[in-house]
Write an enzyme that holds these catalytic residues in place. Sequence first.
Site, PDB file in Angstrom:
ATOM      1  N   LEU A 245       0.839  -1.203   0.000  1.00  0.00           N
ATOM      2  CA  LEU A 245       0.000   0.000   0.000  1.00  0.00           C
ATOM      3  C   LEU A 245       0.871   1.249   0.000  1.00  0.00           C
ATOM      4  CD1 LEU A 245      -2.363  -1.138   2.888  1.00  0.00           C
ATOM      5  CD2 LEU A 245      -2.901  -1.140   0.434  1.00  0.00           C
TER       6      LEU A 245
ATOM      7  N   ASP B   6       3.598  -5.748   2.432  1.00  0.00           N
ATOM      8  CA  ASP B   6       3.910  -4.735   3.451  1.00  0.00           C
ATOM      9  C   ASP B   6       4.510  -5.344   4.724  1.00  0.00           C
ATOM     10  OD1 ASP B   6       3.275  -2.118   2.457  1.00  0.00           O
ATOM     11  OD2 ASP B   6       1.158  -2.667   2.485  1.00  0.00           O
TER      12      ASP B   6
ATOM     13  N   GLU C 202       6.481  -3.342  12.655  1.00  0.00           N
ATOM     14  CA  GLU C 202       6.023  -2.561  13.813  1.00  0.00           C
ATOM     15  C   GLU C 202       4.501  -2.517  13.920  1.00  0.00           C
ATOM     16  OE1 GLU C 202       7.151   1.707  15.554  1.00  0.00           O
ATOM     17  OE2 GLU C 202       6.062   1.844  13.680  1.00  0.00           O
ATOM     18  N   ASP C 203       3.826  -2.586  12.779  1.00  0.00           N
ATOM     19  CA  ASP C 203       2.371  -2.425  12.809  1.00  0.00           C
ATOM     20  C   ASP C 203       1.635  -3.629  13.390  1.00  0.00           C
ATOM     21  OD1 ASP C 203       2.267   0.182  11.766  1.00  0.00           O
ATOM     22  OD2 ASP C 203       2.746  -0.603   9.777  1.00  0.00           O
TER      23      ASP C 203
ATOM     24  N   ARG D  98      -3.403  -6.261   5.182  1.00  0.00           N
ATOM     25  CA  ARG D  98      -2.329  -6.530   6.135  1.00  0.00           C
ATOM     26  C   ARG D  98      -2.777  -7.409   7.307  1.00  0.00           C
ATOM     27  NH1 ARG D  98       1.616  -1.862   7.603  1.00  0.00           N
ATOM     28  NH2 ARG D  98       2.740  -3.776   8.096  1.00  0.00           N
TER      29      ARG D  98
ATOM     30  N   ARG E 157      -6.248   4.069  10.156  1.00  0.00           N
ATOM     31  CA  ARG E 157      -5.958   2.660  10.433  1.00  0.00           C
ATOM     32  C   ARG E 157      -6.384   2.223  11.839  1.00  0.00           C
ATOM     33  NH1 ARG E 157      -1.793   0.875   6.889  1.00  0.00           N
ATOM     34  NH2 ARG E 157      -2.226   1.859   4.885  1.00  0.00           N
TER      35      ARG E 157
ATOM     36  N   HIS F  93       0.372   7.465  10.010  1.00  0.00           N
ATOM     37  CA  HIS F  93       0.267   7.050  11.410  1.00  0.00           C
ATOM     38  C   HIS F  93       0.708   8.186  12.326  1.00  0.00           C
ATOM     39  CE1 HIS F  93       0.932   2.791   9.747  1.00  0.00           C
ATOM     40  NE2 HIS F  93      -0.225   2.735  10.357  1.00  0.00           N
TER      41      HIS F  93
ATOM     42  N   CYS G 265       8.921   1.714  11.628  1.00  0.00           N
ATOM     43  CA  CYS G 265       8.078   0.614  11.136  1.00  0.00           C
ATOM     44  C   CYS G 265       8.851  -0.661  10.847  1.00  0.00           C
ATOM     45  CB  CYS G 265       7.386   0.953   9.822  1.00  0.00           C
ATOM     46  SG  CYS G 265       7.154   2.637   9.458  1.00  0.00           S
TER      47      CYS G 265
HETATM   48  C1  CIR Z   1       1.130   0.607   4.795  1.00  0.00           C
HETATM   49  O1  CIR Z   1       0.512   1.456   4.128  1.00  0.00           O
HETATM   50  O2  CIR Z   1       0.589  -0.042   5.669  1.00  0.00           O
HETATM   51  C2  CIR Z   1       2.593   0.391   4.496  1.00  0.00           C
HETATM   52  N1  CIR Z   1       2.844   0.581   3.098  1.00  0.00           N
HETATM   53  C3  CIR Z   1       3.444   1.335   5.305  1.00  0.00           C
HETATM   54  C4  CIR Z   1       3.348   1.098   6.783  1.00  0.00           C
HETATM   55  C5  CIR Z   1       4.229   1.988   7.555  1.00  0.00           C
HETATM   56  N2  CIR Z   1       4.192   1.658   8.930  1.00  0.00           N
HETATM   57  C6  CIR Z   1       4.340   2.526   9.918  1.00  0.00           C
HETATM   58  O3  CIR Z   1       4.408   3.732   9.695  1.00  0.00           O
HETATM   59  N3  CIR Z   1       4.335   2.048  11.148  1.00  0.00           N
END
Ligand code: CIR
Length: 258
Positions: free
Chosen positions: A20, A62, A67-68, A87, A133, A166, A253
């Site tokens: 994404l 992704d 971290e997410d 995700r 999110r 985020h 991340c």
């Molecule tokens: C997303 O859109 O989920 C990934 N392309 C990028 C996530 C980045 N994560 C973060 O800032 N913790």
Amino acid sequence: MTIFTRAIVRPPAPNFSEGLTTAELGVPDYGRVQKQHQDYCAALEQCGLTLTTLSADPEFPDSTFVEDTAILTERCAVLTRPGAPSRAGEVARIKDSLDDLYPWLLSIMAPGTLDGGDVCDLGGHFFIGISERTNEAGARQLTEWLAEFSYTATFVDIRNEDRILHLKSGLSYLGGKRVAVIDALADHAEFQGYELVRVPAGEEYAANCVVINDYVLVAAGYPAFAGKLKELGYQTIALEMSEFRKMDGGLSCLSLRF
Ligand code: CIR
């Protein structure tokens, strides 16, 4: 400040560019992505961390943004429920690595959604971003879990901030009462009582920096912000992040640190 000893990382898969993004900065070059990730891992080791390196996972482009998928604290860990449907499956993949490490492995449940990038630990008090999110149900569940372990949390609503994905895209904890923050977030009432280090205009991407033990990881190419950190006495490690930025990713991340 927390002493970190370990980190979990997952190298980017060859289809990383299928993840994404809203960035409109072009398609990442996979060779450069790999090099930037290797340099990132070397920097974590320089900070004193022992790495657990998971396998690249092309099923989830992704998934390098580990971290997410979880919130790790000294007392408990919480598996998230990412707000982006593509995700969602990343969480089950990270669970195995955390099961053995945390006797208290908790979860965010539907209808809650929460991305780790929206959670900032300020040494036992947490800011939780309400974003595209992370919803209020997810933030409330996390707050309740954290309270069980004597942690506190406040919400920061960033739904009107279309320049950041985020909360931690625009804010980082620097230790003590100090927080690096972009101008667009600085007036939030939740930050009263903190010493705000403003990220200079034009260098907003650098707001996502990471304090690890004696060092601060900063994105390369943002000299005014790096200069501010050095003036404040921080020892910085600058890392090229151009290819991760193309996919809305930042330094924090790319690892789960604990
Ligand atoms: C997303 O859109 O989920 C990934 N392309 C990028 C996530 C980045 N994560 C973060 O800032 N913790």
